[in-house]
Design a protein around this motif. Structure first.
Motif, mmCIF file in Angstrom:
data_model
loop_
_atom_site.group_PDB
_atom_site.id
_atom_site.type_symbol
_atom_site.label_atom_id
_atom_site.label_comp_id
_atom_site.label_asym_id
_atom_site.label_seq_id
_atom_site.Cartn_x
_atom_site.Cartn_y
_atom_site.Cartn_z
ATOM 1 N N TYR A 1 0.654 -1.262 0.255
ATOM 2 C CA TYR A 1 0.022 -0.132 0.395
ATOM 3 C C TYR A 1 0.985 1.200 -0.059
ATOM 4 N N GLU A 2 0.802 2.775 -1.509
ATOM 5 C CA GLU A 2 1.216 3.488 -1.322
ATOM 6 C C GLU A 2 0.510 4.820 -0.439
ATOM 7 N N THR A 3 0.289 5.741 -0.199
ATOM 8 C CA THR A 3 -0.023 6.989 -0.056
ATOM 9 C C THR A 3 0.228 7.908 -1.773
ATOM 10 N N VAL A 4 -1.368 8.458 -1.318
ATOM 11 C CA VAL A 4 -1.080 9.463 -3.026
ATOM 12 C C VAL A 4 0.208 10.827 -2.102
ATOM 13 N N ALA A 5 0.803 10.637 -2.468
ATOM 14 C CA ALA A 5 1.197 12.362 -1.739
ATOM 15 C C ALA A 5 -0.021 14.018 -1.953
ATOM 16 N N ASN A 6 0.010 14.345 -0.607
ATOM 17 C CA ASN A 6 -0.648 15.179 -0.618
ATOM 18 C C ASN A 6 -2.016 14.987 -0.615
ATOM 19 N N GLN A 7 -2.806 13.497 -0.624
ATOM 20 C CA GLN A 7 -4.355 12.841 -0.457
ATOM 21 C C GLN A 7 -4.197 12.055 0.728
ATOM 22 N N SER A 8 -5.847 12.225 1.430
ATOM 23 C CA SER A 8 -5.689 11.368 2.238
ATOM 24 C C SER A 8 -6.228 10.116 1.582
ATOM 25 N N ILE A 9 -5.908 9.497 0.408
ATOM 26 C CA ILE A 9 -6.414 8.636 -0.926
ATOM 27 C C ILE A 9 -5.103 7.851 -0.589
ATOM 28 N N THR A 10 -5.417 5.994 0.025
ATOM 29 C CA THR A 10 -4.578 4.866 -0.077
ATOM 30 C C THR A 10 -3.962 3.703 -1.378
ATOM 31 N N ILE A 11 -3.551 3.603 -2.335
ATOM 32 C CA ILE A 11 -3.412 3.140 -2.994
ATOM 33 C C ILE A 11 -3.047 1.436 -3.002
ATOM 34 N N PRO A 12 -3.304 0.144 -3.265
ATOM 35 C CA PRO A 12 -2.689 -1.325 -3.592
ATOM 36 C C PRO A 12 -2.024 -0.794 -4.427
ATOM 37 N N THR A 13 -0.682 -2.037 -4.834
ATOM 38 C CA THR A 13 0.243 -1.714 -5.137
ATOM 39 C C THR A 13 0.501 -3.296 -5.954
ATOM 40 N N TYR A 14 0.552 -3.615 -6.978
ATOM 41 C CA TYR A 14 1.355 -5.690 -7.152
ATOM 42 C C TYR A 14 2.510 -4.753 -8.049
ATOM 43 N N LEU A 15 3.398 -5.415 -7.440
ATOM 44 C CA LEU A 15 4.722 -5.253 -8.505
ATOM 45 C C LEU A 15 5.037 -4.090 -9.109
ATOM 46 N N GLY A 16 4.331 -2.447 -7.568
ATOM 47 C CA GLY A 16 4.568 -1.833 -8.338
ATOM 48 C C GLY A 16 4.151 -1.267 -9.392
ATOM 49 N N TYR A 17 3.017 -1.739 -9.695
ATOM 50 C CA TYR A 17 2.033 -0.839 -10.228
ATOM 51 C C TYR A 17 0.644 -0.873 -9.656
ATOM 52 N N LYS A 18 0.362 0.263 -9.725
ATOM 53 C CA LYS A 18 -1.262 0.181 -9.131
ATOM 54 C C LYS A 18 -2.264 -0.003 -8.553
ATOM 55 N N VAL A 19 -2.764 -0.574 -8.160
ATOM 56 C CA VAL A 19 -4.184 -1.501 -8.677
ATOM 57 C C VAL A 19 -5.774 -0.514 -8.259
ATOM 58 N N LEU A 20 -6.680 -0.996 -8.720
ATOM 59 C CA LEU A 20 -7.762 -0.341 -8.963
ATOM 60 C C LEU A 20 -8.751 -1.592 -8.496
ATOM 61 N N ILE A 21 -9.543 -1.414 -8.227
ATOM 62 C CA ILE A 21 -10.538 -2.756 -8.156
ATOM 63 C C ILE A 21 -12.174 -2.582 -8.208
ATOM 64 N N ASP A 22 -12.254 -3.365 -9.212
ATOM 65 C CA ASP A 22 -13.654 -3.022 -9.593
ATOM 66 C C ASP A 22 -14.522 -4.389 -10.643
ATOM 67 N N ASP A 23 -16.278 -4.391 -9.843
ATOM 68 C CA ASP A 23 -16.339 -5.175 -9.595
ATOM 69 C C ASP A 23 -17.364 -5.859 -11.452
ATOM 70 N N THR A 24 -17.110 -4.399 -12.159
ATOM 71 C CA THR A 24 -17.863 -4.559 -13.268
ATOM 72 C C THR A 24 -16.673 -5.451 -14.205
ATOM 73 N N MET A 25 -15.032 -5.781 -13.651
ATOM 74 C CA MET A 25 -14.672 -6.095 -14.667
ATOM 75 C C MET A 25 -14.845 -7.418 -15.192
ATOM 76 N N PRO A 26 -14.806 -8.039 -16.125
ATOM 77 C CA PRO A 26 -15.777 -8.964 -16.926
ATOM 78 C C PRO A 26 -14.753 -10.715 -16.026
ATOM 79 N N VAL A 27 -15.897 -11.378 -15.894
ATOM 80 C CA VAL A 27 -15.596 -12.502 -14.962
ATOM 81 C C VAL A 27 -16.548 -13.823 -16.239
#
Length: 318
Positions: A200-226
């Motif tokens: 987990y990394e914190t976005v600079a100057n904001q109260s937002i934490t973004i997860p990362t995987y292999l250095g890539y920022k991760v966005l989560i959305d359950d509308t992704m195809p399954v």
């Protein structure tokens, strides 16, 4: 007479406020996937149903050798060619009402309550339109060049892993280093969490934490195809998707009051462009819904492969 919605919400001020809050809390914007510039904003807010974006192709061919251009033998001038990307404008509307009685009993602060709900609603709408567009783009125009499918492999080789992610990013070859972010289903994210691969990394100057995987920022959305246990994950370079809001003036936010019923109404309208750069909208369909955005036949590739800064891969999680 008590405070009414129209006393709290001045439409032009409120519209600026909603747009500002949307930009602050939109995880897509904060991931760097989306990019906008003065030129895109200008054409987005110009007349017309579509946004046409002409561009020059890269220089091609090889240099002339054998003394051409040096010893009396003239060079043969080549031409630079051009093409055109095209995005479609998307418009949506949504209204809400609230009774005096509900406000009285809830004790909530109307401004804060409405603000949080409206902003989150439109963030979800914009993100859903992007996911739908990606479904269409990767089902057709980018299927053979930018999509890796490991789901049919045997055993663990069908499951998302660091190796599979590297294989997917390598579809861009020497341009793969620009990939920065991923969008994945929450089940894929949970799998990576269980494997203790999320940082987990914190976005600079904001109260937002973004997860990362292999250095890539991760966005989560359950509308992704399954599809039957097969999940799709996308990787992006910064600015891979062009984005701009479309100004709707005094029609963007409106309020109304049903005095006899004791009900306030808030009506909102939004317009935006959220376009995968390099894959043009290839139909005359205007203001498409998400089903139209998912249609692979509505998209056509116009950039060279390595200049389309996103890849995808299909995988299992177990």
């Amino acid at each position: 007479m008590g405070t009414r919605l129209s006393d709290i919400i001045v439409p032009d001020v409120w519209n600026d406020y909603v747009l500002e809050k949307t930009a602050q809390t939109n995880i897509l914007l904060n991931s760097g996937i989306l990019s906008s510039d003065e030129a895109l904003t200008k054409v987005a807010n110009s007349a017309g149903e579509f946004v046409k974006m002409p561009f020059f192709n890269d220089l091609s061919g090889s240099a002339e050798r054998g003394g051409i251009g040096f010893d009396g033998e003239a060079m043969t001038p080549a031409k630079i060619t051009s093409n055109q990307d095209m995005a479609v404008k998307i418009f949506g509307s949504k209204a809400w009402d609230s009774s005096d009685f509900a406000s009285l009993l809830s004790g909530a602060k109307p401004l804060e309550t409405i603000a949080s709900r409206v902003v989150e609603f439109w963030n979800r709408e914009k993100q859903a339109s992007l996911i739908a567009s990606l479904d269409g783009v990767f089902a057709g125009a980018l299927k053979d060049t930018h999509m890796l499918d490991i789901s049919g492999n045997d055993g663990d080789s069908a499951i998302i892993s660091a190796g599979a992610t590297i294989d997917a990013k390598q579809l861009l070859g020497d341009r793969a280093g620009g990939l920065e972010a991923m969008i994945m289903h929450s089940a894929t994210y949970a799998k990576l969490q269980k494997d203790q691969l999320i940082v987990y990394e914190t976005v600079a100057n904001q109260s937002i934490t973004i997860p990362t995987y292999l250095g890539y920022k991760v966005l989560i959305d359950d509308t992704m195809p399954v599809d039957d246990g097969v999940y799709t994950t996308y990787l992006f370079s910064a600015g891979a998707v062009g984005y701009s809001d479309i100004a709707l003036g005094d029609k963007a936010i409106e309020t109304d009051r049903d005095t006899l019923a004791g009900v306030d109404v808030l009506a909102t309208r939004m317009g935006w462009i959220m376009h995968p750069r390099g894959v043009k909208w290839n139909t005359t369909t205007f203001n498409p819904d998400n089903d139209a955005l998912k249609d692979k036949d509505n998209w056509a590739k116009v950039y060279e492969d390595k200049n389309i800064r996103m890849v995808g891969f299909k995988h299992k999680i177990a």
